[in-house]
Design a protein around this motif. Structure first.
Motif, PDB file in Angstrom:
ATOM      1  N   ASN A 170       0.720  -1.360   0.007  1.00  0.00           N
ATOM      2  CA  ASN A 170       0.105  -0.058  -0.222  1.00  0.00           C
ATOM      3  C   ASN A 170       0.753   1.352  -0.038  1.00  0.00           C
ATOM      4  N   VAL A 171       1.747   1.215  -1.029  1.00  0.00           N
ATOM      5  CA  VAL A 171       2.623   2.609  -0.809  1.00  0.00           C
ATOM      6  C   VAL A 171       1.972   3.800  -1.140  1.00  0.00           C
ATOM      7  N   THR A 216       1.282   6.055 -10.172  1.00  0.00           N
ATOM      8  CA  THR A 216       0.936   6.984  -8.878  1.00  0.00           C
ATOM      9  C   THR A 216       2.187   7.280  -7.935  1.00  0.00           C
ATOM     10  N   PHE A 217       3.017   6.064  -8.021  1.00  0.00           N
ATOM     11  CA  PHE A 217       4.073   6.222  -7.073  1.00  0.00           C
ATOM     12  C   PHE A 217       5.649   5.909  -7.620  1.00  0.00           C
ATOM     13  N   TRP A 247      10.052   5.153  -1.624  1.00  0.00           N
ATOM     14  CA  TRP A 247       9.770   4.517  -2.909  1.00  0.00           C
ATOM     15  C   TRP A 247       9.029   3.046  -2.625  1.00  0.00           C
ATOM     16  N   THR A 248       9.172   2.558  -1.463  1.00  0.00           N
ATOM     17  CA  THR A 248       8.461   1.024  -0.991  1.00  0.00           C
ATOM     18  C   THR A 248       8.801   1.173   0.836  1.00  0.00           C
ATOM     19  N   TYR A 249       8.170  -0.041   1.109  1.00  0.00           N
ATOM     20  CA  TYR A 249       8.129  -0.209   2.580  1.00  0.00           C
ATOM     21  C   TYR A 249       8.713  -1.585   2.526  1.00  0.00           C
ATOM     22  N   LEU A 250       9.587  -1.817   3.660  1.00  0.00           N
ATOM     23  CA  LEU A 250       9.809  -3.091   3.966  1.00  0.00           C
ATOM     24  C   LEU A 250       9.254  -3.461   5.453  1.00  0.00           C
TER      25      LEU A 250
END
Length: 322
Positions: free
Chosen positions: A97-98, A150-151, A223-226
């Motif tokens: 869900n970035v 979108t991202f 940019w993203t999630y861990l």
């Protein structure tokens, strides 16, 4: 207010019971049409019809980043019109869900629904910029229309990782962060051009940048999630500007160790940097080329291979509820 709720039944972090609760909560505050997607591209088709209708003012996407991407492409099928198109709201239901988190929404679907209802009660929204990409097919025969993201988008290495993840999911593997990490390692071991990339970046008025192995295009940060840890490839990227680019020209073992550490330790103020790193901010027009077809992804969706991709950063493209 009349609204359309687009529900992805395969959303990985919401159960059918939770989705029923969310639908009931939204329906208590507006005239709601809830539709469950039945095939790939269905969310896009639903959003396009909503954009072409005369009475739908809001489209709510319940799902992950892939569902959101489809909805955005449906809303913008005829181009940006922030004042004339329905507004977008997002209830996160995917594994990462970035986009929703970058907007500042809670990662929990129930909490996010509450935040959306609060925002609607105060008429709180913002107009965001988006990325638009059009590509030249590689080994594919079909034409490739322009598509919004979108991202983030990626050409080359990171898109190859996305492709490997999707292959594993088709075999029944769950989409987890550990799955992504394993595929990064495998992509790295199999990468034939680690020391001499095949990607060239061209932009008007500047010399080409050649021999890139990694090219990541960001429309926002992170940019993203861990898990709950944000990862910043381009810390300066924002929904209020055009596009940012991170390019890496070498993936030798020392370079991988250095840039992987920098990504894991990245902050809103500092991302990857070094002599093999290219960073560009607020770019409106540029093209990535390759002499050989390379994998391409947008918003975490693998789109096959391309020999060329042209990017446009479009400011003030869509209104979203926040």
């Amino acid at each position: 207010m009349r609204a359309l709720l687009v529900v992805n039944p395969a959303a990985t972090t919401t159960s059918a019971r939770t989705r029923d609760v969310l639908i009931h909560a939204l329906a208590s505050e507006m005239k709601l049409d809830a539709v469950t997607t039945e095939y790939r591209g269905h969310a896009r088709d639903l959003a396009r019809r909503a954009a072409e209708s005369d009475d739908i003012e809001l489209v709510v996407a319940l799902g992950g980043d892939g569902t959101v991407n489809e909805v955005v492409n449906g809303l913008l099928h005829h181009g940006p019109d922030p004042e004339g198109l329905p507004r977008l709201a997002v209830v996160p239901g995917g594994s990462t869900n970035v986009f929703a988190r970058a907007l500042g929404l809670p990662n929990d679907a129930v909490e996010a629904t509450g935040a959306i209802l609060d925002a609607l009660s105060t008429n709180s929204d913002r107009t965001i910029g988006l990325g638009l990409a059009s590509g030249t097919p590689g080994t594919e025969d079909k034409s490739v229309p322009a598509r919004w993201f979108t991202f983030c988008a990626g050409y080359g290495f990171d898109a190859g990782v996305i492709g490997r993840v999707e292959q594993q999911r088709e075999r029944g593997k769950r989409s987890t962060h550990s799955l992504y990490v394993r595929q990064v390692v495998r992509q790295l071991l199999d990468e034939p051009h680690r020391r001499h990339g095949r990607i060239t970046l061209e932009r008007p008025g500047d010399d080409p940048v050649e021999d890139l192995v990694v090219s990541i295009v960001c429309n926002t940060a992170p940019w993203t999630y861990l898990g709950n840890r944000p990862v910043y490839a381009s810390p300066g990227a924002s929904f209020d500007t055009a596009l940012d680019v991170l390019g890496l020209s070498r993936l030798s073992t020392p370079a991988v160790a250095r840039y992987a550490t920098q990504l894991l330790m990245s902050t809103p103020e500092r991302g990857p940097q070094g002599k093999h790193a290219l960073t560009l901010h607020d770019q409106t027009d540029f093209t990535l080329h390759s002499k050989v077809p390379l994998p391409f992804q947008m918003d975490g969706d693998h789109l096959g291979v391309r020999t060329s991709v042209t990017f446009t950063g479009v400011r003030r493209a869509l209104r979203v509820i926040v």
